[in-house]
Design a protein around this motif. Structure first.
Motif, mmCIF file in Angstrom:
data_model
loop_
_atom_site.group_PDB
_atom_site.id
_atom_site.type_symbol
_atom_site.label_atom_id
_atom_site.label_comp_id
_atom_site.label_asym_id
_atom_site.label_seq_id
_atom_site.Cartn_x
_atom_site.Cartn_y
_atom_site.Cartn_z
ATOM 1 N N VAL A 5 0.208 -1.224 0.088
ATOM 2 C CA VAL A 5 -0.254 -0.037 -0.017
ATOM 3 C C VAL A 5 1.465 1.450 -0.253
ATOM 4 O O VAL A 5 2.131 1.932 1.090
ATOM 5 C CB VAL A 5 -1.175 0.163 1.413
ATOM 6 C CG1 VAL A 5 -2.011 1.154 1.064
ATOM 7 C CG2 VAL A 5 -2.203 -1.127 1.154
ATOM 8 N N GLU A 6 0.354 1.660 -0.881
ATOM 9 C CA GLU A 6 1.609 3.260 -0.840
ATOM 10 C C GLU A 6 1.003 4.818 -0.503
ATOM 11 O O GLU A 6 -0.412 4.812 -0.931
ATOM 12 C CB GLU A 6 1.585 3.390 -2.646
ATOM 13 C CG GLU A 6 2.475 2.426 -3.445
ATOM 14 C CD GLU A 6 2.048 1.804 -4.448
ATOM 15 O OE1 GLU A 6 2.540 1.071 -5.626
ATOM 16 O OE2 GLU A 6 0.658 1.708 -4.244
ATOM 17 N N SER A 7 1.614 5.458 -0.437
ATOM 18 C CA SER A 7 0.556 6.601 0.659
ATOM 19 C C SER A 7 1.741 7.936 -0.184
ATOM 20 O O SER A 7 3.553 7.572 0.169
ATOM 21 C CB SER A 7 0.586 6.341 1.954
ATOM 22 O OG SER A 7 1.658 6.642 2.991
ATOM 23 N N ALA A 23 3.971 0.453 2.918
ATOM 24 C CA ALA A 23 3.787 -0.107 3.406
ATOM 25 C C ALA A 23 3.449 -2.107 2.830
ATOM 26 O O ALA A 23 2.095 -2.334 2.601
ATOM 27 C CB ALA A 23 3.217 -0.342 4.853
ATOM 28 N N ALA A 24 3.788 -2.690 3.199
ATOM 29 C CA ALA A 24 3.844 -4.600 2.991
ATOM 30 C C ALA A 24 3.661 -5.154 4.397
ATOM 31 O O ALA A 24 3.611 -4.653 5.098
ATOM 32 C CB ALA A 24 5.189 -4.653 2.729
ATOM 33 N N SER A 25 2.880 -6.044 3.989
ATOM 34 C CA SER A 25 1.473 -7.027 5.024
ATOM 35 C C SER A 25 1.281 -8.116 4.031
ATOM 36 O O SER A 25 1.309 -8.255 2.866
ATOM 37 C CB SER A 25 0.052 -6.260 5.360
ATOM 38 O OG SER A 25 0.065 -5.676 4.258
ATOM 39 N N GLY A 26 1.009 -8.923 5.052
ATOM 40 C CA GLY A 26 0.644 -10.649 5.148
ATOM 41 C C GLY A 26 2.039 -11.388 4.638
ATOM 42 O O GLY A 26 2.660 -11.244 5.610
ATOM 43 N N ARG A 27 1.877 -12.502 3.937
ATOM 44 C CA ARG A 27 2.741 -13.125 4.294
ATOM 45 C C ARG A 27 3.877 -12.644 4.064
ATOM 46 O O ARG A 27 4.593 -13.650 3.026
ATOM 47 C CB ARG A 27 2.167 -14.748 3.575
ATOM 48 C CG ARG A 27 1.047 -14.916 4.337
ATOM 49 C CD ARG A 27 0.436 -16.000 3.754
ATOM 50 N NE ARG A 27 -0.756 -16.845 4.481
ATOM 51 C CZ ARG A 27 -1.256 -18.543 3.787
ATOM 52 N NH1 ARG A 27 -0.720 -19.253 3.081
ATOM 53 N NH2 ARG A 27 -2.527 -18.447 4.637
ATOM 54 N N SER A 74 9.285 -3.783 6.742
ATOM 55 C CA SER A 74 8.971 -4.275 5.346
ATOM 56 C C SER A 74 8.158 -2.730 4.757
ATOM 57 O O SER A 74 7.342 -3.117 4.103
ATOM 58 C CB SER A 74 7.959 -5.231 5.219
ATOM 59 O OG SER A 74 7.360 -4.726 6.313
ATOM 60 N N ASN A 75 8.547 -2.206 5.244
ATOM 61 C CA ASN A 75 7.969 -0.576 4.781
ATOM 62 C C ASN A 75 9.584 0.256 3.872
ATOM 63 O O ASN A 75 10.656 -0.115 4.111
ATOM 64 C CB ASN A 75 7.871 0.604 6.057
ATOM 65 C CG ASN A 75 6.732 0.283 6.829
ATOM 66 O OD1 ASN A 75 5.802 -0.924 6.388
ATOM 67 N ND2 ASN A 75 6.621 0.044 7.645
#
Length: 113
Positions: A5-7, A23-27, A74-75
């Motif tokens: 997700v970018e911002s 920001a990266a999320s998940g597995r 992970s950012n």
């Protein structure tokens, strides 16, 4: 699955600055590399900057020392200074996790007076 997700995109005057965040999320089991690409209207998507899992950063020639990529966990962040109208594009976050390629939805950056 991994989500990016970018911002931070927006409208800025020539010579101004913007800071993009992803920001990266998940597995996320391992991070091979993260980076930023951009795509202007009528042009192909191109690499802007990339940072490896070991923290080694690579930049496109057109960056000319104006942009800085950094990563924390992970950012990933792209600090863009001295922006030019030619930098106008949709900027995409990219992540390579365990060899698989993931993309964010993109954030618009417009440089105009």
């Amino acid at each position: 699955q991994v989500q990016l997700v970018e911002s931070g995109g927006g409208l800025v005057q020539p010579g101004g600055s913007l800071r993009l965040s992803c920001a990266a999320s998940g597995r996320i089991y391992s991070i091979n590399a993260m980076g930023w690409y951009r795509q202007a209207p009528g042009k192909e998507r191109e690499l802007v900057a990339r940072i490896s899992s070991g923290g080694i950063a690579n930049y496109a020639d057109f960056v000319k020392g104006r942009f800085t990529i950094s990563r924390s966990g992970s950012n990933v962040t792209l600090q863009m200074n001295t922006l030019e109208p030619e930098d106008t594009a949709v900027y995409y976050c990219n992540g390579i996790f365990r060899g698989a390629n993931y993309w964010g939805q993109g954030t618009q950056v417009t440089v105009s007076s």
